[in-house]
Design an enzyme around this catalytic site. Structure first.
Site, PDB file in Angstrom:
ATOM      1  N   ASN A 148       0.874  -1.338   0.199  1.00  0.00           N
ATOM      2  CA  ASN A 148      -0.012   0.144   0.073  1.00  0.00           C
ATOM      3  C   ASN A 148       0.752   1.468  -0.049  1.00  0.00           C
ATOM      4  OD1 ASN A 148      -1.781   2.181   0.215  1.00  0.00           O
ATOM      5  ND2 ASN A 148      -2.382   1.206   2.229  1.00  0.00           N
ATOM      6  N   LYS A 193      -0.097   4.402  -0.409  1.00  0.00           N
ATOM      7  CA  LYS A 193      -0.883   5.404   0.249  1.00  0.00           C
ATOM      8  C   LYS A 193      -0.399   6.450  -0.710  1.00  0.00           C
ATOM      9  CE  LYS A 193      -0.355   3.242   4.682  1.00  0.00           C
ATOM     10  NZ  LYS A 193      -0.347   3.431   6.163  1.00  0.00           N
ATOM     11  N   HIS A 205      -9.786   1.420   4.642  1.00  0.00           N
ATOM     12  CA  HIS A 205      -8.681   1.767   5.233  1.00  0.00           C
ATOM     13  C   HIS A 205      -8.918   2.663   6.417  1.00  0.00           C
ATOM     14  CE1 HIS A 205      -4.486   2.777   6.341  1.00  0.00           C
ATOM     15  NE2 HIS A 205      -4.172   1.592   5.626  1.00  0.00           N
ATOM     16  N   GLU A 254      -7.366   5.164   7.654  1.00  0.00           N
ATOM     17  CA  GLU A 254      -6.873   6.553   7.294  1.00  0.00           C
ATOM     18  C   GLU A 254      -8.006   7.052   6.527  1.00  0.00           C
ATOM     19  OE1 GLU A 254      -3.227   5.512   5.311  1.00  0.00           O
ATOM     20  OE2 GLU A 254      -2.229   5.363   7.311  1.00  0.00           O
ATOM     21  N   GLU A 271      -5.720  -4.637  10.485  1.00  0.00           N
ATOM     22  CA  GLU A 271      -5.046  -3.407  10.587  1.00  0.00           C
ATOM     23  C   GLU A 271      -5.456  -2.858  11.848  1.00  0.00           C
ATOM     24  OE1 GLU A 271      -2.869  -2.314   6.923  1.00  0.00           O
ATOM     25  OE2 GLU A 271      -4.688  -1.223   6.925  1.00  0.00           O
ATOM     26  N   GLY A 286       2.098   2.380  11.205  1.00  0.00           N
ATOM     27  CA  GLY A 286       2.984   3.701  11.027  1.00  0.00           C
ATOM     28  C   GLY A 286       3.940   3.844  12.516  1.00  0.00           C
ATOM     29  N   SER A 293       2.959  -1.864  10.577  1.00  0.00           N
ATOM     30  CA  SER A 293       4.526  -1.784  10.902  1.00  0.00           C
ATOM     31  C   SER A 293       5.130  -3.094  10.530  1.00  0.00           C
ATOM     32  CB  SER A 293       4.440  -1.458  12.319  1.00  0.00           C
ATOM     33  OG  SER A 293       4.353  -0.196  12.186  1.00  0.00           O
TER      34      SER A 293
HETATM   35  P1  13P Z   1       2.668   0.652   7.809  1.00  0.00           P
HETATM   36  O1  13P Z   1       3.296  -0.485   7.107  1.00  0.00           O
HETATM   37  O2  13P Z   1       3.361   2.044   7.021  1.00  0.00           O
HETATM   38  O3  13P Z   1       2.558   0.716   9.188  1.00  0.00           O
HETATM   39  O4  13P Z   1       1.242   0.732   7.048  1.00  0.00           O
HETATM   40  C1  13P Z   1       0.430  -0.322   7.363  1.00  0.00           C
HETATM   41  C2  13P Z   1      -0.871   0.169   6.306  1.00  0.00           C
HETATM   42  O5  13P Z   1      -1.730   1.129   6.711  1.00  0.00           O
HETATM   43  C3  13P Z   1      -1.172  -0.833   5.288  1.00  0.00           C
HETATM   44  O6  13P Z   1      -2.239  -0.381   4.635  1.00  0.00           O
END
Ligand code: 13P
Length: 250
Positions: free
Chosen positions: A11, A13, A99, A101, A168, A174, A211
């Site tokens: 991903n 982002k 997601h 976010e 997640e 993150g 992470s």
């Molecule tokens: P990170 O691997 O940067 O923690 O992000 C995870 C994520 O949100 C994948 O969709």
């Protein structure tokens, strides 16, 4: 993690450019080797890179996915948005929906459910994200959140074979912090239990995200209920991404 059909989803982002795609070609060439035959490698870049990325991978085993879409599957006056039909036309085969976010930006379970319906209509495979926030975990509401997000997100969905669930925990995204294996295993078993309660008897694949990096991949991959990883930060770095894949399968 079983050694069959293991998913590694990148991903990206709101990061990435053409140079990153070119750099990722080293991963794409590598995973075409026989050793990775049963692995599914999926890159989800920003919308603007979907078509270009697809042109680079179309004769390889690697697939492309989007990170979201509008809930309306038909064309319409929705300035600034993109729907599942448009995503499908880029060559993308997958889509990440729900997601955290985007949930944080106001997406509700109901909208996510509509998005899932529209993506399935276009024959996209949906990577449906769920997970609790830190405050919810502290209040011991993890199971309640998992149940709510799964029940509402999958309401009325028939085409279950095109759904992959990605667990997640928001607090692990993150942050560098990952759940203990025992906690993760317990939560994934709970997800399976809820799916069973929802009369989803098909063996849905469940990914973990948050992470994941080359240092913790091997340990996380020990959890046999997990079918793969949804990887943010580490997936933009080809060396780290391939390291995660190799550490998870060796
Ligand atoms: P990170 O691997 O940067 O923690 O992000 C995870 C994520 O949100 C994948 O969709």
């Amino acid at each position: 993690m079983t050694n069959n059909n293991t998913y590694f989803v990148a991903n990206w982002k709101m990061y990435g450019n053409i140079a990153d795609i070119n750099r990722s070609m080293s991963v794409i060439r590598l995973v075409n080797q026989k050793k990775y035959k049963k692995k599914k490698i999926i890159y989800c870049p920003p919308y603007t890179l979907l078509k270009h990325f697809y042109s680079k991978v179309k004769n390889t085993k690697v697939s492309i996915g989007a990170q979201n879409c509008h809930s309306n599957s038909e064309f319409g006056p929705f300035t600034g948005f993109i729907n599942a039909k448009l995503i499908k036309s880029t060559g993308a085969k997958y889509i990440i929906l729900g997601h955290s976010e985007n949930r944080d930006a106001g997406e509700t379970d109901l909208t996510i459910n509509k998005k899932i319906v529209s993506a399935l209509k276009e024959n996209l495979k949906v990577i449906f994200c769920i997970g609790e926030k830190l405050s919810e975990k502290k209040k011991k509401q993890t199971q309640k959140i998992i149940m709510k997000q799964l029940t509402n997100g999958l309401r009325g969905i028939k085409n279950i074979k095109n759904i992959i669930v990605a667990y997640e925990p928001v607090w692990s995204i993150g942050s560098g912090v990952v759940p203990q294996n025992s906690e993760l295993s317990k939560n994934i078993k709970y997800i399976k239990k809820i799916l069973f309660k929802l009369k989803i008897r098909k063996n849905i694949k469940i990914l973990y995200g948050g992470s994941v990096n080359p240092k913790n991949a091997k340990e996380l991959a020990q959890i046999k209920e997990i079918n793969g990883f949804l990887i943010g930060g580490s997936s933009l770095n080809p060396k780290k991404f391939i390291d995660i894949i190799n550490k998870s399968i060796n």
